[in-house]
Structure formats: structure tokens, C-alpha cells
Design a protein around this motif. Structure first.
Motif, PDB file in Angstrom:
ATOM      1  N   LEU A 195      -1.817  -0.474   9.312  1.00  0.00           N
ATOM      2  CA  LEU A 195      -1.851   0.351   8.104  1.00  0.00           C
ATOM      3  C   LEU A 195      -3.156   0.120   7.340  1.00  0.00           C
ATOM      4  O   LEU A 195      -3.834   1.069   6.926  1.00  0.00           O
ATOM      5  N   ARG A 198      -6.019   1.719   9.198  1.00  0.00           N
ATOM      6  CA  ARG A 198      -6.083   3.162   9.034  1.00  0.00           C
ATOM      7  C   ARG A 198      -6.612   3.531   7.644  1.00  0.00           C
ATOM      8  O   ARG A 198      -7.425   4.442   7.496  1.00  0.00           O
ATOM      9  N   LEU A 199      -6.179   2.800   6.640  1.00  0.00           N
ATOM     10  CA  LEU A 199      -6.653   3.086   5.278  1.00  0.00           C
ATOM     11  C   LEU A 199      -8.155   2.829   5.169  1.00  0.00           C
ATOM     12  O   LEU A 199      -8.882   3.596   4.548  1.00  0.00           O
ATOM     13  N   LEU A 202     -10.062   5.595   6.536  1.00  0.00           N
ATOM     14  CA  LEU A 202     -10.062   6.802   5.687  1.00  0.00           C
ATOM     15  C   LEU A 202     -10.890   6.602   4.416  1.00  0.00           C
ATOM     16  O   LEU A 202     -10.959   7.491   3.576  1.00  0.00           O
ATOM     17  N   LEU A 205     -13.201   9.112   2.513  1.00  0.00           N
ATOM     18  CA  LEU A 205     -12.717  10.320   1.841  1.00  0.00           C
ATOM     19  C   LEU A 205     -13.006  10.223   0.344  1.00  0.00           C
ATOM     20  O   LEU A 205     -12.650   9.249  -0.294  1.00  0.00           O
ATOM     21  N   GLY A 207     -11.774  11.485  -2.325  1.00  0.00           N
ATOM     22  CA  GLY A 207     -10.630  11.304  -3.230  1.00  0.00           C
ATOM     23  C   GLY A 207     -10.156   9.871  -3.287  1.00  0.00           C
ATOM     24  O   GLY A 207      -9.640   9.417  -4.310  1.00  0.00           O
ATOM     25  N   LEU A 208     -10.327   9.159  -2.188  1.00  0.00           N
ATOM     26  CA  LEU A 208      -9.852   7.784  -2.134  1.00  0.00           C
ATOM     27  C   LEU A 208     -10.883   6.808  -2.694  1.00  0.00           C
ATOM     28  O   LEU A 208     -10.544   5.792  -3.297  1.00  0.00           O
ATOM     29  N   VAL A 211     -10.833   6.252  -6.651  1.00  0.00           N
ATOM     30  CA  VAL A 211      -9.630   5.594  -7.131  1.00  0.00           C
ATOM     31  C   VAL A 211      -9.578   4.141  -6.619  1.00  0.00           C
ATOM     32  O   VAL A 211      -9.143   3.232  -7.342  1.00  0.00           O
ATOM     33  N   ASP A 214     -11.964   2.153  -8.886  1.00  0.00           N
ATOM     34  CA  ASP A 214     -11.334   1.841 -10.178  1.00  0.00           C
ATOM     35  C   ASP A 214     -10.316   0.717 -10.031  1.00  0.00           C
ATOM     36  O   ASP A 214     -10.221  -0.174 -10.883  1.00  0.00           O
ATOM     37  N   PHE A 215      -9.564   0.766  -8.955  1.00  0.00           N
ATOM     38  CA  PHE A 215      -8.538  -0.255  -8.711  1.00  0.00           C
ATOM     39  C   PHE A 215      -9.183  -1.631  -8.569  1.00  0.00           C
ATOM     40  O   PHE A 215      -8.761  -2.599  -9.194  1.00  0.00           O
ATOM     41  N   GLY A 218     -10.520  -2.920 -11.823  1.00  0.00           N
ATOM     42  CA  GLY A 218      -9.421  -3.319 -12.682  1.00  0.00           C
ATOM     43  C   GLY A 218      -8.818  -4.660 -12.275  1.00  0.00           C
ATOM     44  O   GLY A 218      -8.460  -5.469 -13.125  1.00  0.00           O
TER      45      GLY A 218
ATOM     46  N   ARG B 187      -1.208  -3.168 -17.561  1.00  0.00           N
ATOM     47  CA  ARG B 187      -2.523  -2.844 -16.989  1.00  0.00           C
ATOM     48  C   ARG B 187      -2.427  -2.719 -15.466  1.00  0.00           C
ATOM     49  O   ARG B 187      -3.025  -1.821 -14.878  1.00  0.00           O
ATOM     50  N   LEU B 191      -3.356   0.540 -13.170  1.00  0.00           N
ATOM     51  CA  LEU B 191      -4.319   0.474 -12.065  1.00  0.00           C
ATOM     52  C   LEU B 191      -3.725   0.945 -10.746  1.00  0.00           C
ATOM     53  O   LEU B 191      -4.415   1.543  -9.918  1.00  0.00           O
ATOM     54  N   LEU B 195      -3.785   4.825  -7.456  1.00  0.00           N
ATOM     55  CA  LEU B 195      -4.046   4.543  -6.043  1.00  0.00           C
ATOM     56  C   LEU B 195      -2.876   5.026  -5.179  1.00  0.00           C
ATOM     57  O   LEU B 195      -3.069   5.691  -4.159  1.00  0.00           O
ATOM     58  N   ARG B 198      -2.876   8.791  -5.020  1.00  0.00           N
ATOM     59  CA  ARG B 198      -3.870   9.334  -4.103  1.00  0.00           C
ATOM     60  C   ARG B 198      -3.440   9.152  -2.653  1.00  0.00           C
ATOM     61  O   ARG B 198      -3.605  10.037  -1.821  1.00  0.00           O
ATOM     62  N   LEU B 202      -2.631  11.968   0.285  1.00  0.00           N
ATOM     63  CA  LEU B 202      -3.292  12.003   1.598  1.00  0.00           C
ATOM     64  C   LEU B 202      -2.296  11.874   2.748  1.00  0.00           C
ATOM     65  O   LEU B 202      -2.679  11.834   3.907  1.00  0.00           O
ATOM     66  N   LEU B 208      -2.684   8.943   9.223  1.00  0.00           N
ATOM     67  CA  LEU B 208      -1.955   8.068   8.310  1.00  0.00           C
ATOM     68  C   LEU B 208      -0.449   8.157   8.551  1.00  0.00           C
ATOM     69  O   LEU B 208       0.282   7.182   8.399  1.00  0.00           O
ATOM     70  N   VAL B 211       1.072   5.815  11.404  1.00  0.00           N
ATOM     71  CA  VAL B 211       0.992   4.404  11.087  1.00  0.00           C
ATOM     72  C   VAL B 211       1.914   4.055   9.908  1.00  0.00           C
ATOM     73  O   VAL B 211       2.532   2.987   9.881  1.00  0.00           O
TER      74      VAL B 211
END
Lengths: 224, 224
Positions: A195, A198-199, A202, A205, A207-208, A211, A214-215, A218, B187, B191, B195, B198, B202, B208, B211
Motif C-alpha cells: 500500500l 503504491r501511494l 502515485l 499526482l 492533487g496528492l 496535501v 501540508d500533512f 503539520g 490539530r 491535518l 489527506l 484526497r 483517488l 490503488l 492494493v
């Protein structure tokens, strides 16, 4: 900290004996109930000598963290030198951690409540634990840097720390894993790595990316 | 279980008083040190009466889980009836959990080591906890089903349980959160939700899906 470099003081042999003895007593009697006096007596050194090597019980646990980290690194050397696929490198490093940590499982179960408290110096997130933590993150940096998989450049810089965070999740599961030979933890690794792989694949991308950035920012801030 | 429906026995008022008293004593004296006798005495009922309502201390904790779950559901009602965006629904439900659980934070900190042990009946993963767990997963099903976001059909079926697993991660963080008003947990939610949002967005990507499906199946199997 009062000690500038407590991690490197004294002879290696005596240090080893004291750490081994301490881990055994922590496991048998619990962490609070074990005194430096008892550790010294069981290790066959004077109390003064024990304190010369380790200024406190906390420093002894840090010495365990350092040693476990060094063992883990050594165990991963061959895999990281020869294998290039990200998923195989990551899976191998996580499995080696479980294998190398097996002798300390009994201690870890008892000790967990201390390490799980973020304000405790023995938490893996504390300032005091930063040498062992930094070394562990460095190992995950090798996992990432030595891989031939395409990984988004921005994620690449942050990925070692994210993988270390994930490994802390595996550690948490392992602490409570009472299955034969910790087979459930091995299974968790086997499930999670594809997993993550695979992430990571990706991660280019658009869009990912935003975010995820930011994660990560944070999470850094939450630690402070 | 020996009791077919221990969760609904006796008058609501007396049940409430006993649960409240038990939670207070668990917090003050610890879970092990608190006897049913002490709970009955402090609650002003006879020991026999206390046992009529709750056949064991474990059942008392289950009653707390059920009550906390009902409070959480009630607190989320308006949001789930009016808001349609997945991320807002999820963030709101997680925040309400923290808000509703605030009075039990002191108890949870003390109690955590029991619930963290998967073999313990009081673990959120145990068979004994299944009514409260199923109700919690049902709440996350409402989060998903009532959202107008496009969510991959296959993931949609599994997402409630995955969101509940994620909420257990938030609970774990919260237990150790000593910040003023648990602001660090809020917080963390702020955060994490974008994620997750998103990633869910996807979820139609073929790479994705497979998996994620394997991961979900494996997690089910690890629980057994």
C-alpha cells in the motif's frame, strides 16, 4: 542534559554487561522497581562504577535504543547494498527490525507505558532520543535513496521520516503482538508495504502532492 | 458471554450512578485497585444490587463505551443531517468525539494499558466490545453514505471500517495528549482529514484499488 556525551563513556565490554543486566532486571522486576544499585550488584560492578558509565536509568535505556539501532543497521546492510526495488527494501528493513528486536520483546511489553508518553525522555519522539531516532530515519533514507523506483522529488526529502513514523506504528503493534514468533507483525508488514509502495508511486499526482506537503509540515509542527 | 443482554438491565438512573461512580474510582484509584464492593458503597447501592446491574467490572467499562458512543452519535446528528461534503463530515465527527470524550480523558489515560492489549475483553477490537465498535463503524458509514463526494463503490463498502481504524489512531494520540484542551489532537484531525479526503478521491485509480482491497482483506484476517 548534564552529560555531554554519555553515550560513549567507558569500556565497551563493561557497558554491554551493565546494559544487558539492566534490561533483564527491567523485564523481571519492572522499570520503576529496578534501582541502579541493584543493576550494579547483578552486573558485578560498584555502584560508583555503574554511575560512571550511565548517569541514570534513563541513559541506560537510551544505550539500549542505540544498541538496538546499530544491530538493526548491521542486519540490513546486505539487503540495502544489493536490492534496488523500494518495496523490497522497505519490507526487508521492517522485517529485520522485528527479527533483531525479538530478544527485547519481553522488556518492551513492560516498558511500553513509559515510552508511549510523549513528555517522557524515553519516548522515541523526545529530544533525548534524537540520536537513536536520527539514526533510524537515516536508515529509512538509505531505503529511499538506494531505490531505483521513481519517487516524487519533494516527497523523497520527507519520505524517510514518514517511513520512520510508519515503523513506529509497526512497533506499537509488535509490542502487543502475542502471536507465535510475532507472525502477526510480519503479516502486518506484508500487508502495509504494498500500500505504501503504491501511494509513493502515485506521489507525483498534483492533487496528492499539495496535501501530502501540508500533512508533513503539520506533523513537524505537532512535534514541537 | 454469560449474560445475554447485560447492557440493558435495570433502571437507567441507577445504572448511570453506578457507571459514573465506577469511572471516578477507576480514575482516582486505578482499575485493578477498584472493587465492585467499593463502587457499590460509593454509589450508595448494595453490592448485590451493583452485581445485578453489572455482572463484572468489565461490563461496567463496556457500559461506558456504549454511553460514550451514544453521546458521540447524538453530538454528530445535526452535522450529518445537514452537511454533504465528505471531508467536513469526517472532520466534524472526529472533533465531536474529542469534545464529547473530554470528561473521560483522566480515566482513559489510566485505563489505556488495559484497552491497548488486544487479548483483553476491554480492547476496542475484542468480541466483547463489538456492540460499541459496530455502532461506531455505523456512524462512519453515515459519514460515507450521506456524502455527495464521488467514492469508488468497492472502497465505499470498506471505508467505514477503515475510518474507524483511523479514529482509533486519533484516540491513541488523544490518550497521550497533555496539551491545553487537547488542541494537539484537534490539530492532528485538521491535518489528517484532507489527506484521507484526497486518497478517497483517488480511490478509483486502478493501481490503488487492488492494493487497497488486499490491505483491507488482510486487516480483517489479522483481527481473527
Amino acid at each position: 542534559m548534564a552529560e555531554p556525551t554519555p553515550r560513549t563513556r567507558g569500556s565497551d565490554k563493561t557497558r554491554e554487561v551493565i546494559v544487558e543486566t539492566a534490561l533483564r532486571l527491567f523485564r523481571e522486576r519492572g522499570y520503576e522497581a529496578t534501582t541502579m544499585r541493584a543493576i550494579a550488584a547483578e552486573a558485578g560492578v560498584s555502584v560508583g562504577n555503574a554511575y560512571y558509565y550511565f548517569s541514570s536509568k534513563e541513559i541506560l535505556v537510551q544505550a539500549y535504543y542505540d544498541r538496538a539501532q546499530a544491530e538493526h543497521e548491521a542486519a540490513c546492510g546486505k539487503l540495502l547494498d544489493t536490492e534496488r526495488r523500494f518495496a523490497v527494501r522497505l519490507g526487508g528493513v521492517l522485517r529485520e527490525w522485528v527479527r533483531v528486536s525479538e530478544p527485547y520483546h519481553g522488556f518492551a511489553v513492560k516498558f511500553f507505558k513509559h515510552a508511549a508518553e510523549p513528555s517522557n525522555p524515553l519516548s522515541p519522539f523526545s529530544a533525548e532520543s534524537s540520536p537513536a531516532r536520527d539514526a533510524a530515519i537515516e536508515l529509512y533514507r538509505r531505503v529511499v535513496e538506494g531505490s531505483t523506483d521513481h519517487i516524487d522529488a519533494e516527497l523523497k526529502a520527507e519520505l524517510p521520516e514518514l517511513l520512520w513514523l510508519m515503523s513506529m506504528g509497526v512497533v506499537l503493534f509488535w509490542v502487543h503482538d502475542t502471536s507465535e514468533g510475532c507472525q502477526r507483525t510480519y503479516r502486518l508488514i506484508e500487508l502495509t508495504v504494498p500500500l505504501v509502495d503504491r501511494l509513493v508511486g502515485l506521489s507525483h499526482l498534483p492533487g496528492l502532492r499539495g496535501v501530502a506537503r501540508d500533512f508533513i509540515a503539520g506533523i513537524h509542527e505537532l512535534r514541537e
